[in-house]
Design a protein around this motif. Sequence first.
Motif, PDB file in Angstrom:
ATOM      1  N   ALA A 183       0.707  -1.307  -0.032  1.00  0.00           N
ATOM      2  CA  ALA A 183      -0.074  -0.085  -0.056  1.00  0.00           C
ATOM      3  C   ALA A 183       0.889   1.266   0.105  1.00  0.00           C
ATOM      4  CB  ALA A 183      -0.984   0.161   1.144  1.00  0.00           C
ATOM      5  N   HIS A 184       0.612   2.213  -0.917  1.00  0.00           N
ATOM      6  CA  HIS A 184       1.388   3.330  -0.980  1.00  0.00           C
ATOM      7  C   HIS A 184       0.680   4.726  -0.396  1.00  0.00           C
ATOM      8  CE1 HIS A 184       4.431   2.181  -4.140  1.00  0.00           C
ATOM      9  NE2 HIS A 184       3.903   1.132  -3.958  1.00  0.00           N
ATOM     10  N   VAL A 185       1.439   5.437   0.371  1.00  0.00           N
ATOM     11  CA  VAL A 185       0.698   6.912   1.084  1.00  0.00           C
ATOM     12  C   VAL A 185       1.671   7.753   0.721  1.00  0.00           C
ATOM     13  CG1 VAL A 185      -0.447   5.320   2.650  1.00  0.00           C
ATOM     14  CG2 VAL A 185       2.089   6.098   3.235  1.00  0.00           C
ATOM     15  N   ASP A 186       1.100   8.964   0.698  1.00  0.00           N
ATOM     16  CA  ASP A 186       2.022  10.154   0.820  1.00  0.00           C
ATOM     17  C   ASP A 186       3.236  10.411   1.506  1.00  0.00           C
ATOM     18  OD1 ASP A 186       2.020  12.944  -1.154  1.00  0.00           O
ATOM     19  OD2 ASP A 186       2.039  13.637   1.100  1.00  0.00           O
ATOM     20  N   ALA A 187       4.449  10.586   1.057  1.00  0.00           N
ATOM     21  CA  ALA A 187       5.595  10.546   1.673  1.00  0.00           C
ATOM     22  C   ALA A 187       5.689  11.875   2.392  1.00  0.00           C
ATOM     23  CB  ALA A 187       6.937  10.522   0.722  1.00  0.00           C
ATOM     24  N   ALA A 188       5.027  13.223   1.863  1.00  0.00           N
ATOM     25  CA  ALA A 188       5.189  14.265   2.594  1.00  0.00           C
ATOM     26  C   ALA A 188       4.314  14.291   3.957  1.00  0.00           C
ATOM     27  CB  ALA A 188       4.746  15.405   1.660  1.00  0.00           C
ATOM     28  N   ARG A 189       3.282  13.664   3.789  1.00  0.00           N
ATOM     29  CA  ARG A 189       2.520  13.718   4.947  1.00  0.00           C
ATOM     30  C   ARG A 189       3.171  12.774   5.783  1.00  0.00           C
ATOM     31  NH1 ARG A 189      -3.763  13.410   4.054  1.00  0.00           N
ATOM     32  NH2 ARG A 189      -3.938  13.470   6.368  1.00  0.00           N
ATOM     33  N   CYS A 190       3.850  11.606   5.362  1.00  0.00           N
ATOM     34  CA  CYS A 190       4.392  10.591   6.614  1.00  0.00           C
ATOM     35  C   CYS A 190       5.566  11.543   7.286  1.00  0.00           C
ATOM     36  CB  CYS A 190       5.128   9.675   5.919  1.00  0.00           C
ATOM     37  SG  CYS A 190       3.814   8.428   5.235  1.00  0.00           S
ATOM     38  N   ARG A 191       6.290  12.414   6.437  1.00  0.00           N
ATOM     39  CA  ARG A 191       7.358  13.063   7.165  1.00  0.00           C
ATOM     40  C   ARG A 191       6.665  13.903   8.235  1.00  0.00           C
ATOM     41  NH1 ARG A 191       8.747  13.665   1.601  1.00  0.00           N
ATOM     42  NH2 ARG A 191      10.331  12.054   0.791  1.00  0.00           N
ATOM     43  N   ALA A 192       5.687  14.512   8.014  1.00  0.00           N
ATOM     44  CA  ALA A 192       5.237  15.429   9.082  1.00  0.00           C
ATOM     45  C   ALA A 192       4.235  14.830  10.062  1.00  0.00           C
ATOM     46  CB  ALA A 192       4.438  16.498   8.514  1.00  0.00           C
ATOM     47  N   CYS A 193       4.124  13.213  10.112  1.00  0.00           N
ATOM     48  CA  CYS A 193       3.337  12.659  11.003  1.00  0.00           C
ATOM     49  C   CYS A 193       4.205  12.679  12.354  1.00  0.00           C
ATOM     50  CB  CYS A 193       3.100  11.329  10.332  1.00  0.00           C
ATOM     51  SG  CYS A 193       2.096  10.351  11.602  1.00  0.00           S
ATOM     52  N   PRO A 194       3.587  12.858  13.285  1.00  0.00           N
ATOM     53  CA  PRO A 194       4.176  12.373  14.835  1.00  0.00           C
ATOM     54  C   PRO A 194       4.607  10.969  14.873  1.00  0.00           C
ATOM     55  CG  PRO A 194       1.998  13.108  15.020  1.00  0.00           C
ATOM     56  CD  PRO A 194       2.092  13.168  13.780  1.00  0.00           C
ATOM     57  N   LEU A 195       4.119   9.940  14.384  1.00  0.00           N
ATOM     58  CA  LEU A 195       4.173   8.718  14.480  1.00  0.00           C
ATOM     59  C   LEU A 195       5.116   8.004  13.553  1.00  0.00           C
ATOM     60  CD1 LEU A 195       0.571   7.582  14.527  1.00  0.00           C
ATOM     61  CD2 LEU A 195       1.782   7.997  16.481  1.00  0.00           C
ATOM     62  N   ALA A 196       5.970   9.032  12.901  1.00  0.00           N
ATOM     63  CA  ALA A 196       6.919   8.620  11.731  1.00  0.00           C
ATOM     64  C   ALA A 196       7.903   7.968  12.212  1.00  0.00           C
ATOM     65  CB  ALA A 196       7.632   9.837  11.043  1.00  0.00           C
ATOM     66  N   SER A 197       8.356   7.985  13.417  1.00  0.00           N
ATOM     67  CA  SER A 197       9.484   7.420  13.977  1.00  0.00           C
ATOM     68  C   SER A 197       9.313   6.016  14.424  1.00  0.00           C
ATOM     69  CB  SER A 197      10.193   8.214  15.425  1.00  0.00           C
ATOM     70  OG  SER A 197       8.995   8.104  16.270  1.00  0.00           O
ATOM     71  N   ARG A 198       7.986   5.426  14.629  1.00  0.00           N
ATOM     72  CA  ARG A 198       7.532   4.105  15.194  1.00  0.00           C
ATOM     73  C   ARG A 198       6.772   3.491  13.958  1.00  0.00           C
ATOM     74  NH1 ARG A 198       3.754   4.049  18.547  1.00  0.00           N
ATOM     75  NH2 ARG A 198       3.252   6.250  18.552  1.00  0.00           N
ATOM     76  N   CYS A 199       6.589   4.071  12.816  1.00  0.00           N
ATOM     77  CA  CYS A 199       5.817   3.546  11.667  1.00  0.00           C
ATOM     78  C   CYS A 199       6.756   2.626  10.900  1.00  0.00           C
ATOM     79  CB  CYS A 199       5.478   4.755  10.777  1.00  0.00           C
ATOM     80  SG  CYS A 199       4.164   4.116   9.540  1.00  0.00           S
ATOM     81  N   LEU A 200       6.258   1.682  10.248  1.00  0.00           N
ATOM     82  CA  LEU A 200       6.896   0.546   9.545  1.00  0.00           C
ATOM     83  C   LEU A 200       6.774   0.789   8.002  1.00  0.00           C
ATOM     84  CD1 LEU A 200       5.717  -2.572  11.769  1.00  0.00           C
ATOM     85  CD2 LEU A 200       7.799  -1.189  11.914  1.00  0.00           C
ATOM     86  N   VAL A 201       6.269   1.907   7.618  1.00  0.00           N
ATOM     87  CA  VAL A 201       6.400   2.002   6.136  1.00  0.00           C
ATOM     88  C   VAL A 201       7.831   2.161   5.482  1.00  0.00           C
ATOM     89  CG1 VAL A 201       4.228   3.223   6.186  1.00  0.00           C
ATOM     90  CG2 VAL A 201       6.420   4.572   6.587  1.00  0.00           C
ATOM     91  N   ARG A 202       7.867   1.674   4.436  1.00  0.00           N
ATOM     92  CA  ARG A 202       9.400   1.528   3.934  1.00  0.00           C
ATOM     93  C   ARG A 202       9.571   2.891   2.612  1.00  0.00           C
ATOM     94  NH1 ARG A 202       9.587  -4.237   1.200  1.00  0.00           N
ATOM     95  NH2 ARG A 202      11.675  -3.471   0.370  1.00  0.00           N
TER      96      ARG A 202
END
Length: 327
Positions: A183-202
């Motif tokens: 599943a693909h998600v927007d990378a810009a929103r991922c970088r701004a997300c507070p959960l990014a450090s614990r997220c398993l997205v590649r």
Amino acid sequence: MCPGTPAATPAAAAGPGTVTPATAAAPVVVVHPVARPSKALQSPHDPDAGCGHKGQGYSVRLAETCHNGVVELLTDHAGRPAGTPDLGQATETRESLAAQGTPVDVSNGDAGFVSGAEILLARAAGTELRGPVSRGSIPVDAVVWDQWQRDGESGRLTACPGGNPVLRHRGHKNATGATTPHAHVDAARCRACPLASRCLVRGQHHGNARQHYIEDTPAMLARDTRLAEQRDPAWLVKYRVRAGIEATVSELKRKHSLGRLRVRVRVRRQGEDRGRGEGHRLQRQEVGAGEQGNVAGRAPVRAAPAGRRGPRTCHTVRPGRSPVRGR
């Protein structure tokens, strides 16, 4: 003191059990066991033996009926070198029982036998595979798959816990090298997300990536569903029946010497297993002579004649172990 008698050492003069400054300063050396890979030769007298976390030798897969009242029957067994992975053994047991004319409705497996893929394979064969699953080495605080939103019909991921919607699904290679849906998600929103450090997205290590992605397969959905089920006390009550085969393994090892067989090759190993397994089956039948148990109100369970289809039953599956013995 008599002439010629050696003088007492400080430790001896202080008495037994006394720690002297000299001995207290001596470093403690921890001796670790020698690593023995499972595929390495364990003994020149038994080239088929393996080595697992429980030691050298062989492991034996056993299956027996459950919910039969007094009498439970051993229905399947197979020997394999110690260190052979448990994953996949549930499928082999189910196929072996089906070949004997005894298909299985419910199989209560050891934790090492169960995975999302095994649950799907059992479901396709008409069997409910019960057993706990885990996510392995994934950190406890990680943002994992069961926290994502899923589509009610397809089961596919639709949005992350941070509200970032899934843009598309596309095939990528996973850790094993197989191409699976991601599943693909927007990378810009991922970088701004507070959960990014614990997220398993590649793809987070690519600073200019436009999309991040995470694996999304039916096996992962089955695993996450089981993780939610096994937290329910009602599911644990159903799975509790698997404890019965632990007593069977204990009896086979301590009363019938399953853990002390003196064998050298796998063919003889399986032959002696079969002989001891049949003897154990006969003994269990004699204990409950004249009594026949029912499976969920169905017809009494009997040994199916060769070539005939027997009743579907509930089984428990567990590995045992037998060590390498001398010459």
